[in-house]
Design a protein around this motif. Structure first.
Motif, mmCIF file in Angstrom:
data_model
loop_
_atom_site.group_PDB
_atom_site.id
_atom_site.type_symbol
_atom_site.label_atom_id
_atom_site.label_comp_id
_atom_site.label_asym_id
_atom_site.label_seq_id
_atom_site.Cartn_x
_atom_site.Cartn_y
_atom_site.Cartn_z
ATOM 1 N N ALA A 37 2.526 1.662 -3.403
ATOM 2 C CA ALA A 37 1.600 2.187 -4.410
ATOM 3 C C ALA A 37 1.399 3.690 -4.222
ATOM 4 O O ALA A 37 1.305 4.442 -5.199
ATOM 5 C CB ALA A 37 0.261 1.441 -4.341
ATOM 6 N N GLY A 38 1.352 4.139 -2.965
ATOM 7 C CA GLY A 38 1.272 5.582 -2.707
ATOM 8 C C GLY A 38 2.498 6.314 -3.214
ATOM 9 O O GLY A 38 2.401 7.409 -3.796
ATOM 10 N N TRP A 82 -2.207 4.143 -10.583
ATOM 11 C CA TRP A 82 -1.611 3.880 -9.269
ATOM 12 C C TRP A 82 -2.518 4.368 -8.142
ATOM 13 O O TRP A 82 -2.558 3.760 -7.069
ATOM 14 C CB TRP A 82 -0.217 4.496 -9.164
ATOM 15 N N HIS A 138 -3.695 1.963 -5.292
ATOM 16 C CA HIS A 138 -3.446 2.327 -3.899
ATOM 17 C C HIS A 138 -4.738 2.232 -3.084
ATOM 18 O O HIS A 138 -4.755 1.636 -2.000
ATOM 19 C CB HIS A 138 -2.873 3.751 -3.853
ATOM 20 N N VAL A 178 0.829 -1.212 0.000
ATOM 21 C CA VAL A 178 0.000 0.000 0.000
ATOM 22 C C VAL A 178 0.867 1.267 0.000
ATOM 23 O O VAL A 178 0.664 2.149 -0.843
ATOM 24 C CB VAL A 178 -1.010 -0.004 1.172
#
Length: 187
Positions: free
Chosen positions: A106-107, A143, A147, A103
Motif C-alpha cells: 500500500a505504501g 492509498w 496504508h 502494508v
C-alpha cells in the motif's frame, strides 16, 4: 538449527520474525515522525525516503518469510493448549504475515499514484520503479488512508499477538514465547 522442527522454531524463522517485528514497529514511529516535521520539508523528504527504504526491506523480508514458512514445518502446539486458541493463533500469524506484505505494498501504491512523481530511493542505492497505476491526488489519498489503516490495524494485531505470548509466558508458564527466542526446553 536453521530449520523448524515439530517442537521448535529454527534460527531462520526466529531471525525473520524478530527483524520484521522490530522494523515494523520502527516504521510506525517513523511514519508518525514524518508527519511531525511537516514544517521542515528537507528533513521530511529524507525521512520519507528512509520510511520507503525500510518499507521495501520489510516487504522483501516478508516475502522471504512467506516462502520460508510455506517450505518449513510448523512446530506443533504445546500440550494443553485449547483447540480454539491454536486456531486463533494460526489465524493471527497468517494475518500478520499477510499484513507485513500488504502494508508496504500500500505504501508503494502511494508513491506510484502520487502526482508528485517522487522517486523511491532504497537507502540511496537504487531507485525502485513505480507500479503502473494512474496518478491522481484522489487515488494517492485513498492509498494513503489504506496504508495507515493497515499499518495501525496490523500494529494492534501484533500487540495482541505479543500480549498472548506474554500471557503464555507469565501466567501459563509454558514455552510458547521461549520457542520464539530459540529456547527448546520445556518448563
Amino acid at each position: 538449527m536453521l530449520r523448524n522442527t515439530r517442537t521448535s522454531y529454527g534460527t531462520v524463522a526466529i531471525v525473520l520474525h524478530w527483524t520484521i517485528a522490530l522494523l515494523f514497529f520502527a516504521q510506525i514511529a517513523l511514519g508518525f515522525f514524518t508527519q511531525a516535521v511537516a514544517d521542515r520539508p528537507r528533513l521530511q523528504f529524507d525521512l520519507y525516503q528512509w520510511h520507503k527504504s525500510f518499507g521495501f526491506l520489510i516487504l522483501a523480508l516478508a516475502l522471504v518469510r512467506l516462502t520460508w514458512s510455506l517450505s518449513s514445518v510448523r512446530p506443533l502446539p504445546l500440550p494443553g493448549v485449547p483447540r480454539w486458541e491454536t486456531t486463533a493463533a494460526r489465524t493471527v500469524h497468517r494475518l500478520i504475515l499477510a499484513l507485513t506484505i500488504a502494508v508496504p505494498m500500500a505504501g508503494w501504491m502511494i508513491a506510484s499514484t502520487s502526482p508528485l512523481m517522487i522517486p523511491s530511493f532504497i537507502f540511496d542505492l537504487v531507485v525502485v520503479p513505480d507500479l503502473p497505476f494512474t496518478r491522481s491526488d484522489a487515488i494517492e489519498a485513498c492509498w494513503s488512508r489504506t496504508h495507515a489503516l493497515l499499518a495501525y490495524g496490523s500494529g494492534l494485531l501484533a500487540l495482541a499477538h505479543a500480549g498472548a505470548a506474554i500471557h503464555h509466558h507469565l501466567l501459563r508458564k509454558d514455552t510458547t514465547l521461549a520457542r520464539m527466542f530459540g529456547a527448546h526446553t520445556v518448563r
